[in-house]
Design a protein around this motif. Structure first.
Motif, PDB file in Angstrom:
ATOM      1  N   GLU A 164      -1.805  14.340  -3.111  1.00 55.19           N
ATOM      2  CA  GLU A 164      -2.322  13.188  -2.817  1.00 55.19           C
ATOM      3  C   GLU A 164      -1.708  12.089  -3.348  1.00 55.19           C
ATOM      4  O   GLU A 164      -1.281  12.743  -4.975  1.00 55.19           O
ATOM      5  CB  GLU A 164      -3.636  13.430  -2.605  1.00 55.19           C
ATOM      6  N   SER A 166      -4.357   8.331  -4.768  1.00 52.98           N
ATOM      7  CA  SER A 166      -5.362   6.913  -4.618  1.00 52.98           C
ATOM      8  C   SER A 166      -5.969   7.534  -5.924  1.00 52.98           C
ATOM      9  O   SER A 166      -5.707   7.630  -6.981  1.00 52.98           O
ATOM     10  CB  SER A 166      -5.729   7.801  -2.845  1.00 52.98           C
ATOM     11  N   GLN A 170      -4.686  -1.098  -9.022  1.00 53.89           N
ATOM     12  CA  GLN A 170      -3.912  -1.736  -8.203  1.00 53.89           C
ATOM     13  C   GLN A 170      -4.170  -3.726  -8.974  1.00 53.89           C
ATOM     14  O   GLN A 170      -5.553  -4.322  -8.619  1.00 53.89           O
ATOM     15  CB  GLN A 170      -4.481  -1.893  -6.965  1.00 53.89           C
ATOM     16  N   THR A 174       0.639  -4.965  -6.802  1.00 54.29           N
ATOM     17  CA  THR A 174       0.501  -3.379  -6.142  1.00 54.29           C
ATOM     18  C   THR A 174       0.245  -3.942  -4.853  1.00 54.29           C
ATOM     19  O   THR A 174       0.650  -4.520  -4.006  1.00 54.29           O
ATOM     20  CB  THR A 174      -0.691  -2.713  -6.676  1.00 54.29           C
ATOM     21  N   THR A 175       1.370  -2.699  -4.072  1.00 57.53           N
ATOM     22  CA  THR A 175       2.777  -3.175  -2.592  1.00 57.53           C
ATOM     23  C   THR A 175       2.054  -1.260  -2.348  1.00 57.53           C
ATOM     24  O   THR A 175       1.867  -1.596  -1.520  1.00 57.53           O
ATOM     25  CB  THR A 175       3.983  -3.205  -2.373  1.00 57.53           C
ATOM     26  N   LEU A 176       2.323  -0.492  -3.088  1.00 60.46           N
ATOM     27  CA  LEU A 176       1.962   1.278  -2.510  1.00 60.46           C
ATOM     28  C   LEU A 176       0.645   1.271  -2.639  1.00 60.46           C
ATOM     29  O   LEU A 176      -0.473   1.028  -2.666  1.00 60.46           O
ATOM     30  CB  LEU A 176       1.739   2.247  -3.882  1.00 60.46           C
ATOM     31  N   ARG A 177       1.445   2.222  -0.845  1.00 61.37           N
ATOM     32  CA  ARG A 177      -0.432   2.338  -0.396  1.00 61.37           C
ATOM     33  C   ARG A 177      -0.939   3.536  -0.850  1.00 61.37           C
ATOM     34  O   ARG A 177       0.023   4.248  -1.106  1.00 61.37           O
ATOM     35  CB  ARG A 177      -0.696   2.101   0.872  1.00 61.37           C
ATOM     36  N   PRO A 178      -2.945   3.531  -0.862  1.00 62.46           N
ATOM     37  CA  PRO A 178      -2.778   5.263  -1.207  1.00 62.46           C
ATOM     38  C   PRO A 178      -2.927   5.880  -0.234  1.00 62.46           C
ATOM     39  O   PRO A 178      -2.270   5.696   1.081  1.00 62.46           O
ATOM     40  CB  PRO A 178      -4.782   4.715  -1.510  1.00 62.46           C
ATOM     41  N   THR A 179      -1.907   7.465  -0.692  1.00 61.19           N
ATOM     42  CA  THR A 179      -1.954   8.530   0.543  1.00 61.19           C
ATOM     43  C   THR A 179      -3.096   9.891   0.494  1.00 61.19           C
ATOM     44  O   THR A 179      -2.885   9.724  -1.288  1.00 61.19           O
ATOM     45  CB  THR A 179      -0.626   8.539   0.632  1.00 61.19           C
ATOM     46  N   ARG A 182       1.009  13.515   1.287  1.00 64.94           N
ATOM     47  CA  ARG A 182       2.574  13.033   1.393  1.00 64.94           C
ATOM     48  C   ARG A 182       3.305  14.257   0.085  1.00 64.94           C
ATOM     49  O   ARG A 182       3.036  15.231  -0.096  1.00 64.94           O
ATOM     50  CB  ARG A 182       2.763  12.327  -0.012  1.00 64.94           C
ATOM     51  N   ASP A 258       9.561   4.443   8.874  1.00 67.33           N
ATOM     52  CA  ASP A 258       9.172   3.056  10.098  1.00 67.33           C
ATOM     53  C   ASP A 258       9.436   3.498  10.792  1.00 67.33           C
ATOM     54  O   ASP A 258      10.532   2.555  11.249  1.00 67.33           O
ATOM     55  CB  ASP A 258       8.660   1.956   9.641  1.00 67.33           C
TER      56      ASP A 258
END
Length: 298
Positions: A164, A166, A170, A174-179, A182, A258
Motif C-alpha cells: 500500500e 497512503s 499532499q 501532489t497528483t499521486l493517489r493513495p492506494t 499496488r 487506463d
C-alpha cells in the motif's frame, strides 16, 4: 591563500578475471571484476611528480592475475583480504588498501534429453546466470585493521500485491493517489559489514540473501521504507556475524493502465512498467552496540 593536498588514493579499476578450475572433466568458473585503490605517502607524487612511492597500477593488475593462479579464487572476500594485506605489508609507502570485487554467476548448461556420448562427464558448458551480482569491499590498514563489507546488487524482486501507499503529505503539486493495493518492485543493492574478518563468507552470503528475500516477501508493505527496515532487521536478527546493513532500493513503479477508452476495466491486471524517473529509498539498519565503522564504505 594556502593550498594543501587532501585525502587521495589511486589504483587499477575493473580488472576482469575469469578463473577456470579443471577438476578432471568437471570445470568450475569464477568470473570477477577486481578494483584496487591504495593510499599512503603520496605527497611527493602529487606535488613534485616524484614516483618513488608509487606502486604502478599495472603492477596491481598483474598481482591480481598472479594471485589468482597462486592462491585460487574461492570466496571473493578471502581473495580481497589476501590482496589488500599484500599491498600494505609488502610496500612501506602504502598505508591503506581498498579492494572491491564483483562476482558474476554462471550456471551449467544441462545435458539434453538425448545427450551426446560423454556430455554429462565433460561439464564444461555454462550460461550466464540471471541472478544478482555478488560484491565485497575490503579495507586493510597498516596497523593491521581489516574491515570486510559483503553485498549484492541487482537483486530484482516484485510483490504483485500486499503493498500500500497512503497517508502521505499532499500539497498543491501532489497528483499521486493513495492506494491500498499496488505492485511493489525494486532492484536491491545491499551491503553488510562483518564484525570480524574471519566470517564464514559462503554461508553468510547465502543466508543474508535468504533473509532479504524472506523479509521482502513476508512484509505487508505500507511503504518501501518499512520494507527496507524489515529486510535489514531480519538479517541482523538472524546472522550474528553481521553488525550493519545498508540498503538502496529504487521503486520500480508499475502504474495501472487506463483501459476505459477501450471499454475495458482493469482490476490491477495490466500495468505500465516505468523505468524513470523513480523513487530511490536508502537506509542503514545496525545493531545499537555495533562498533563504529573504521573506514568509509564508499
Amino acid at each position: 591563500m594556502p593550498v594543501v593536498l587532501g585525502p587521495n588514493r589511486y589504483g587499477k579499476a575493473e580488472t576482469r578475471l575469469v578463473r577456470v578450475v579443471r577438476d578432471g572433466g568437471v570445470h568450475h568458473i569464477k568470473d570477477v571484476t577486481v578494483s584496487t585503490a591504495l593510499s599512503g605517502q603520496m605527497d611527493d607524487v602529487h606535488l613534485t611528480g616524484d614516483n618513488a612511492a608509487v606502486l604502478p597500477t599495472d603492477t596491481q593488475k598483474n598481482t591480481v592475475y598472479a594471485f589468482a593462479r597462486k592462491h585460487g579464487v574461492a570466496e571473493i572476500e578471502d581473495f580481497a583480504i589476501l590482496l589488500a594485506r599484500h599491498f600494505v605489508e609488502s610496500q612501506p609507502t602504502i598505508h591503506h588498501a581498498r579492494v572491491e570485487i564483483e562476482e558474476y554467476f554462471w550456471d551449467r548448461i544441462p545435458a539434453g534429453a538425448d545427450p551426446a556420448p560423454g556430455a554429462e562427464e565433460r561439464q564444461h558448458s555454462f550460461v550466464r546466470s540471471g541472478r544478482e551480482v555478488r560484491t565485497c569491499a575490503v579495507h586493510h590498514d597498516r596497523d593491521g585493521t581489516t574491515t570486510v563489507v559483503s553485498g549484492l546488487t541487482d537483486l530484482v524482486v516484485l510483490n504483485s500485491t500486499g503493498s500500500e501507499f497512503s497517508g502521505f503529505i499532499q500539497d498543491e503539486y501532489t497528483t499521486l493517489r493513495p492506494t491500498k493495493d499496488r505492485v511493489l518492485a525494486t532492484a536491491v543493492t545491499a551491503r553488510w559489514r562483518h564484525l570480524s574478518a574471519a566470517s564464514p563468507y559462503r554461508e553468510s552470503y547465502g543466508e543474508v540473501r535468504r533473509c532479504l528475500l524472506g523479509a521482502f516477501a513476508e512484509t505487508h508493505s505500507l511503504s518501501l521504507q518499512q520494507t527496507l527496515y524489515a529486510m535489514g532487521e531480519r538479517v541482523l536478527n538472524t546472522r550474528e556475524e553481521v553488525c550493519e546493513v545498508r540498503l538502496a532500493m529504487p521503486n520500480k513503479h508499475h502504474f495501472p493502465v487506463d483501459l476505459t477508452p477501450f471499454g475495458l476495466d482493469n482490476p490491477n491486471e495490466v500495468f505500465y512498467a516505468a523505468d524513470r524517473p523513480y523513487g530511490l529509498i536508502e537506509g542503514t539498519v545496525l545493531r545499537d552496540d555495533a562498533p563504529a565503522a573504521r573506514f568509509a564504505w564508499e
